[in-house]
Structure formats: structure tokens, C-alpha cells
Design an enzyme around this catalytic site. Structure first.
Site, PDB file in Angstrom:
ATOM      1  N   GLY A  22       2.931  -1.124   4.361  1.00 41.43           N
ATOM      2  CA  GLY A  22       2.965   0.402   4.121  1.00 41.43           C
ATOM      3  C   GLY A  22       4.461   0.734   3.666  1.00 41.43           C
ATOM      4  N   GLY A  23       4.952   1.385   4.911  1.00 41.97           N
ATOM      5  CA  GLY A  23       6.355   2.082   4.753  1.00 41.97           C
ATOM      6  C   GLY A  23       7.267   1.184   4.094  1.00 41.97           C
ATOM      7  N   GLU A  40      -5.351  -4.856  10.777  1.00 47.07           N
ATOM      8  CA  GLU A  40      -4.461  -3.834  10.791  1.00 47.07           C
ATOM      9  C   GLU A  40      -4.406  -3.126  12.192  1.00 47.07           C
ATOM     10  OE1 GLU A  40      -2.173  -2.568   6.864  1.00 47.07           O
ATOM     11  OE2 GLU A  40      -4.013  -1.221   7.291  1.00 47.07           O
ATOM     12  N   HIS A  47      -9.555   1.405   5.152  1.00 44.56           N
ATOM     13  CA  HIS A  47      -8.272   1.277   5.723  1.00 44.56           C
ATOM     14  C   HIS A  47      -8.419   2.240   6.888  1.00 44.56           C
ATOM     15  CE1 HIS A  47      -4.200   2.574   6.714  1.00 44.56           C
ATOM     16  NE2 HIS A  47      -3.721   1.554   5.996  1.00 44.56           N
ATOM     17  N   SER A  84       3.551  -2.151  10.508  1.00 43.52           N
ATOM     18  CA  SER A  84       4.956  -1.996  10.657  1.00 43.52           C
ATOM     19  C   SER A  84       5.503  -3.583  10.478  1.00 43.52           C
ATOM     20  CB  SER A  84       5.225  -2.064  12.287  1.00 43.52           C
ATOM     21  OG  SER A  84       5.048  -0.539  12.637  1.00 43.52           O
ATOM     22  N   GLU A 135      -6.727   4.721   8.110  1.00 41.42           N
ATOM     23  CA  GLU A 135      -6.440   6.032   7.769  1.00 41.42           C
ATOM     24  C   GLU A 135      -7.787   6.697   6.879  1.00 41.42           C
ATOM     25  OE1 GLU A 135      -2.853   5.674   5.591  1.00 41.42           O
ATOM     26  OE2 GLU A 135      -1.990   4.830   7.656  1.00 41.42           O
ATOM     27  N   GLY A 144       2.634   2.178  11.105  1.00 42.37           N
ATOM     28  CA  GLY A 144       3.479   3.244  10.958  1.00 42.37           C
ATOM     29  C   GLY A 144       4.373   3.576  12.245  1.00 42.37           C
ATOM     30  N   ASN A 163       0.857  -1.157  -0.010  1.00 43.42           N
ATOM     31  CA  ASN A 163       0.058   0.109  -0.050  1.00 43.42           C
ATOM     32  C   ASN A 163       0.832   1.296  -0.155  1.00 43.42           C
ATOM     33  OD1 ASN A 163      -1.683   1.859   0.540  1.00 43.42           O
ATOM     34  ND2 ASN A 163      -2.491   1.448   2.537  1.00 43.42           N
ATOM     35  N   TRP A 164       0.930   2.038  -1.319  1.00 39.25           N
ATOM     36  CA  TRP A 164       1.882   3.085  -1.124  1.00 39.25           C
ATOM     37  C   TRP A 164       1.388   4.345  -0.658  1.00 39.25           C
ATOM     38  CZ3 TRP A 164       4.178   3.392  -6.959  1.00 39.25           C
ATOM     39  CH2 TRP A 164       4.701   2.116  -7.393  1.00 39.25           C
ATOM     40  N   LYS A 165       0.060   4.291  -0.121  1.00 41.52           N
ATOM     41  CA  LYS A 165      -0.609   5.334   0.591  1.00 41.52           C
ATOM     42  C   LYS A 165      -0.321   6.533  -0.531  1.00 41.52           C
ATOM     43  CE  LYS A 165      -0.287   3.161   4.560  1.00 41.52           C
ATOM     44  NZ  LYS A 165       0.090   3.438   6.335  1.00 41.52           N
TER      45      LYS A 165
HETATM   46  P1  13P Z   1       3.118   0.565   7.767  1.00 40.93           P
HETATM   47  O1  13P Z   1       3.766  -0.579   7.270  1.00 40.93           O
HETATM   48  O2  13P Z   1       4.036   1.591   7.503  1.00 40.93           O
HETATM   49  O3  13P Z   1       3.087   0.235   9.304  1.00 40.93           O
HETATM   50  O4  13P Z   1       1.688   0.701   7.246  1.00 40.93           O
HETATM   51  C1  13P Z   1       0.768  -0.462   7.441  1.00 40.93           C
HETATM   52  C2  13P Z   1      -0.327  -0.069   6.475  1.00 40.93           C
HETATM   53  O5  13P Z   1      -1.215   0.846   7.049  1.00 40.93           O
HETATM   54  C3  13P Z   1      -0.608  -0.792   5.132  1.00 40.93           C
HETATM   55  O6  13P Z   1      -1.936  -0.546   4.686  1.00 40.93           O
END
Ligand code: 13P
Length: 257
Positions: free
Chosen positions: A238-239, A171, A99, A217, A101, A177, A11-13
Site C-alpha cells: 500500500g503506502g 493482509e 480488501h 506495512s 477496507e 497502514g 495498491n494505490w488505494k
Molecule cells: P500498507 O502497505 O500501507 O500497510 O497497505 C497494505 C494494503 O492494504 C495493501 O492492499
């Protein structure tokens, strides 16, 4: 053939312009080298603006395309929204819905997530339905209750016959994050709970087919142990997916032996 082959989603956000997105896919492919032929099912979910460019870039490679959101109507006066048919047209096969967010910053509710998941399935997109508890909810002993409510609403409009196309992603909000992933014990307990819910909802055969991903994470250091848990069928990253070296390591560890 494994019943639930490992599935890794990046997930590149809200990261990467078109040129940066192309560069990231090229770098990932370079870093993977010969291992590209052995990666697990891998979905890249760039922002809407880069979907078309990434679709071109992954041609001939085993990556699949995913989006990070969709609207539940197919078309109409919904300024700023993107529909299932539009995503299918771009080559998307998966779409992330609900998600945390989006729930937090864009006020998405469980009911909205349910409509999005159903819309995705109508257009042959596999919805990746995200659920997760906050730290306060965990401290208050509410985790399973919260997750059950989220699942009940989000999956309400989805029949047993569509279950094989659904993906659930656990999640924990506090793990996203933060560098503080769930422990294997915590993930194991929650994923079992989610599986039990799915089996009760759709029965043994259909409920068993649904992959349950872990997200929050995920790093090369913890992916192996997480994937070794029976009901952890993959990861939503994510990251680490924005770094081709880290993501390639995760894909190598997630590869089916
Ligand atoms: P991180 O891997 O940066 O913690 O993010 C997880 C995430 O929200 C994937 O959708």
C-alpha cells in the site's frame, strides 16, 4: 522456472489524479533504470479513474495493470459500479477483491467477495482475493478459523481448473497502514495454513500453483525476510508503492536472482 515466481502488487488505494498517476509511473521507471529489466512480476493498481492513463504509460514496460475492485454483473442498472469486461477493455489483467477496507467501509461480505472473484475469472482477470483477521480476532485465538471461513466463501464458486489464475493475499487488518507488519513467524504460520486450505480444496497440483501474497506495512526493510518464507510468494504493497524510491527498492529486493 520457479513454480510460483514472485509477484508484487502496488495498491494505490484512493490516491493520484491522472497527471499524478502518470508522473508516478515515470518516476518509478526512472528510479529503476536498468533494473527495470529484472523486476519481479509487478502489478500497478491505480484507482479506476487513472487506469486508462496508466495503461498508456506502461506500454513497452514490464508492469501489468490491475484494478482495485469490480462488480460481478457484466452490465446493467448498477449505478457507480464497474464490470469485468470494462476492466479487461482497459487492459487490466488483475483485480483486487475483498480488501479489508472494502469489507469495513463498504460492507462487503465473504459471499460478495466470492461473486467478485468468480466474475473476474469469467473475464480473464486474475482475482487477488484478500483475507485477514482483526487484532481482536488474533487476540482471541480466532485467526485460522476466520481465515478459513473467508477462504471457504470467497473460493466457493471457483473450480480446480481455474485455481492457477487465483491469487490469495493475506493482509492482517491490524498490519495495514500501521507500520506494524506481521512478524516472519506470524506470516509463516498463516501462509502455511492458507496453503493447507488450498491443497485440501483443489488438490496438490492445483493448490500448489496459487501464489499467496503478504500485505500490511511492507517496506524495503522487511520485504526480503518476508519473501524468504516458503509460502510467501509476493507482496501487496500500500503506502510504500506511492513512493517511487521505496517501491523501486521493494522491486529490486523481490527480483528473481
Ligand atoms: P500498507 O502497505 O500501507 O500497510 O497497505 C497494505 C494494503 O492494504 C495493501 O492492499
Amino acid at each position: 522456472m520457479l513454480q510460483r515466481p514472485p509477484l508484487i502488487v502496488g495498491n494505490w488505494k484512493m490516491h493520484k489524479t491522472i497527471s499524478e498517476a502518470k508522473e508516478l509511473v515515470q518516476q518509478l521507471t526512472r528510479v529503476l533504470g536498468d533494473d527495470l529489466a529484472r523486476i519481479p512480476i509487478t502489478v500497478l493498481a491505480p484507482p479506476f479513474t487513472a487506469l486508462s492513463a496508466v495503461a498508456q504509460e506502461i506500454k513497452g514496460h514490464p508492469y501489468l495493470l490491475g484494478a482495485q475492485n469490480l462488480y460481478w454483473e457484466d452490465q446493467g442498472a448498477f449505478t457507480g459500479e464497474v464490470s469485468g469486461p470494462m476492466l479487461r477493455d482497459l487492459g487490466c489483467r488483475y483485480v483486487i477483491v475483498g480488501h479489508s477496507e472494502r469489507r469495513r467501509y463498504f460492507a462487503e461480505t465473504d459471499v460478495m467477495v466470492g461473486k467478485k472473484a468468480a466474475a473476474a475469472l469469467r473475464h480473464e482477470l486474475r482475482p487477488i482475493v484478500c483475507i485477514g483477521e482483526t487484532w481482536d480476532q488474533r487476540l482471541g485465538g480466532q485467526t485460522k478459523h476466520v481465515l478459513s471461513l473467508q477462504l471457504t466463501e470467497a473460493l466457493a464458486g471457483i473450480g480446480k481448473d481455474q485455481a492457477q489464475d487465483v491469487v490469495v493475499a493475506y493482509e492482517p487488518v491490524w498490519a495495514i497502514g500501521s507500520g506494524r507488519a506481521a512478524t516472519c513467524e506470524q506470516a509463516d504460520e498463516v501462509h502455511r495454513h492458507v496453503r493447507t486450505h488450498l491443497l485440501a480444496l483443489w488438490g496438490q497440483d492445483a493448490g500448489t500453483l496459487v501464489p499467496i501474497l503478504y500485505g500490511g506495512s511492507v517496506m524495503p526493510e522487511n520485504i526480503g525476510a518476508l519473501l524468504a518464507i516458503p509460502d510467501v510468494d509476493g507482496a501487496l504493497v500500500g503506502g510504500a508503492c506511492l513512493d517511487p524510491v521505496l517501491f523501486a527498492k521493494i522491486l529490486r529486493i523481490g527480483a528473481v536472482p
